[in-house]
Write an enzyme that holds these catalytic residues in place. Structure first.
Site, PDB file in Angstrom:
ATOM      1  N   ARG A  74     115.756 110.060  -8.375  1.00 19.51           N
ATOM      2  CA  ARG A  74     114.652 109.359  -9.045  1.00 19.51           C
ATOM      3  C   ARG A  74     115.149 108.518 -10.214  1.00 19.51           C
ATOM      4  O   ARG A  74     114.516 107.533 -10.590  1.00 19.51           O
ATOM      5  CB  ARG A  74     113.561 110.353  -9.449  1.00 19.51           C
ATOM      6  CG  ARG A  74     112.782 110.878  -8.241  1.00 19.51           C
ATOM      7  CD  ARG A  74     111.845 112.013  -8.617  1.00 19.51           C
ATOM      8  NE  ARG A  74     112.527 113.216  -9.042  1.00 19.51           N
ATOM      9  CZ  ARG A  74     112.969 114.170  -8.218  1.00 19.51           C
ATOM     10  NH1 ARG A  74     112.795 114.051  -6.916  1.00 19.51           N
ATOM     11  NH2 ARG A  74     113.593 115.232  -8.690  1.00 19.51           N
ATOM     12  N   GLU A 111     118.983 124.326 -12.474  1.00 15.41           N
ATOM     13  CA  GLU A 111     117.959 125.367 -12.672  1.00 15.41           C
ATOM     14  C   GLU A 111     117.889 126.222 -11.410  1.00 15.41           C
ATOM     15  O   GLU A 111     117.674 127.424 -11.465  1.00 15.41           O
ATOM     16  CB  GLU A 111     116.611 124.688 -12.961  1.00 15.41           C
ATOM     17  CG  GLU A 111     115.442 125.630 -13.184  1.00 15.41           C
ATOM     18  CD  GLU A 111     114.125 124.892 -13.325  1.00 15.41           C
ATOM     19  OE1 GLU A 111     114.124 123.649 -13.307  1.00 15.41           O
ATOM     20  OE2 GLU A 111     113.094 125.570 -13.435  1.00 15.41           O
TER      21      GLU A 111
HETATM   22  P1  AMP Z   1     118.771 120.116 -15.068  1.00 14.22           P
HETATM   23  O1  AMP Z   1     120.173 119.787 -14.698  1.00 14.22           O
HETATM   24  O2  AMP Z   1     118.476 121.591 -14.936  1.00 14.22           O
HETATM   25  O3  AMP Z   1     118.372 119.554 -16.402  1.00 14.22           O
HETATM   26  O4  AMP Z   1     117.842 119.469 -13.967  1.00 14.22           O
HETATM   27  C1  AMP Z   1     117.592 118.137 -13.962  1.00 14.22           C
HETATM   28  C2  AMP Z   1     117.530 117.583 -12.557  1.00 14.22           C
HETATM   29  O5  AMP Z   1     116.934 118.476 -11.621  1.00 14.22           O
HETATM   30  C3  AMP Z   1     116.698 116.346 -12.558  1.00 14.22           C
HETATM   31  O6  AMP Z   1     117.378 115.406 -11.774  1.00 14.22           O
HETATM   32  C4  AMP Z   1     115.390 116.736 -11.949  1.00 14.22           C
HETATM   33  O7  AMP Z   1     115.019 115.806 -10.991  1.00 14.22           O
HETATM   34  C5  AMP Z   1     115.620 118.070 -11.293  1.00 14.22           C
HETATM   35  N1  AMP Z   1     114.747 119.152 -11.756  1.00 14.22           N
HETATM   36  C6  AMP Z   1     115.119 120.314 -12.357  1.00 14.22           C
HETATM   37  N2  AMP Z   1     114.102 121.116 -12.595  1.00 14.22           N
HETATM   38  C7  AMP Z   1     113.006 120.450 -12.179  1.00 14.22           C
HETATM   39  C8  AMP Z   1     111.617 120.752 -12.161  1.00 14.22           C
HETATM   40  N3  AMP Z   1     111.143 121.909 -12.631  1.00 14.22           N
HETATM   41  N4  AMP Z   1     110.769 119.831 -11.661  1.00 14.22           N
HETATM   42  C9  AMP Z   1     111.244 118.652 -11.190  1.00 14.22           C
HETATM   43  N5  AMP Z   1     112.539 118.308 -11.161  1.00 14.22           N
HETATM   44  C10 AMP Z   1     113.418 119.201 -11.649  1.00 14.22           C
END
Ligand code: AMP
Length: 192
Positions: A74, A111
């Site tokens: 995205r 995550e």
């Molecule tokens: P992070 O590395 O944990 O900060 O996760 C960020 C990436 O994972 C981004 O590219 C988001 O698109 C996706 N992402 C992680 N958690 C979520 C969530 N709860 N809802 C939507 N996208 C998420």
């Protein structure tokens, strides 16, 4: 334009983006696994007022950059529109195995699960460029920290991180700010 006017206009653009996010974001419980609430921002970008208002507000946040890096996938949609708005270039930070060699890559934790990101190691002059990194959601910060690592290995100066939604209850901002060494600004349009 006076500084006060500029600030009011930036604030108005941020409010317009927030209105579009509130109107169109979709919260999906237990996706992609139980216990995770997925913030689906794709309907925001599909709405006529959403893409324009969100990317205009993100462009305000990235105004000091001379290159935008959009994170798979995205972040590609956001990054292209922001770069077009600012009249600068964009580079895609891609999931592993998509780019032709030579590439530079890093593995990191999400995550939910783990992943690998890569950028081209040839053909794009990153050295000394002020790069703003954009993505839709900031959660643990693993994705953005991995991206900072990659861009710095290529000699870029990462000036800003800008996301549509920053999730509360995660250490993402603290991790990025610690990695940024004080010069890096973290922007969000809203919190979730
Ligand atoms: P992070 O590395 O944990 O900060 O996760 C960020 C990436 O994972 C981004 O590219 C988001 O698109 C996706 N992402 C992680 N958690 C979520 C969530 N709860 N809802 C939507 N996208 C998420």
């Amino acid at each position: 334009m006076s500084a006060g006017t500029a600030t009011a206009e930036v604030r108005d653009r941020l409010e317009s983006a927030r209105a579009a996010i509130d109107a169109h974001a979709r919260l999906v419980p237990d996706f992609p696994e139980p216990g995770v609430e997925f913030k689906d921002l794709t309907p925001v970008l599909a709405a006529p007022d959403g893409l324009r208002t969100v990317t205009t507000a993100l462009a305000d946040a990235c105004a000091g950059a001379d290159l935008i890096a959009g994170i798979d996938a995205r972040g590609f949609l956001l990054g292209g529109a922001i770069a077009h708005h600012l009249g600068i270039g964009v580079v895609a930070v891609r999931k592993g195995g998509k780019l032709p060699p030579p590439v530079i890559g890093v593995d990191y934790d999400l995550e939910y699960g783990s992943a690998r990101l890569e950028v081209p190691a040839s053909g794009i002059d990153f050295a000394g460029r002020r790069v703003a990194v954009v993505d839709d959601v900031l959660a643990t910060g693993g994705t953005l920290c991995a991206t900072l690592d990659l861009l710095r290995q290529m000699g870029a100066l990462v000036s800003d991180v800008a996301v549509v939604m920053e999730l509360s209850g995660f250490p993402g901002r603290a991790r990025i700010e610690a990695a940024g060494g004080g010069d890096l600004r973290v922007h969000n349009l809203c919190q979730g």
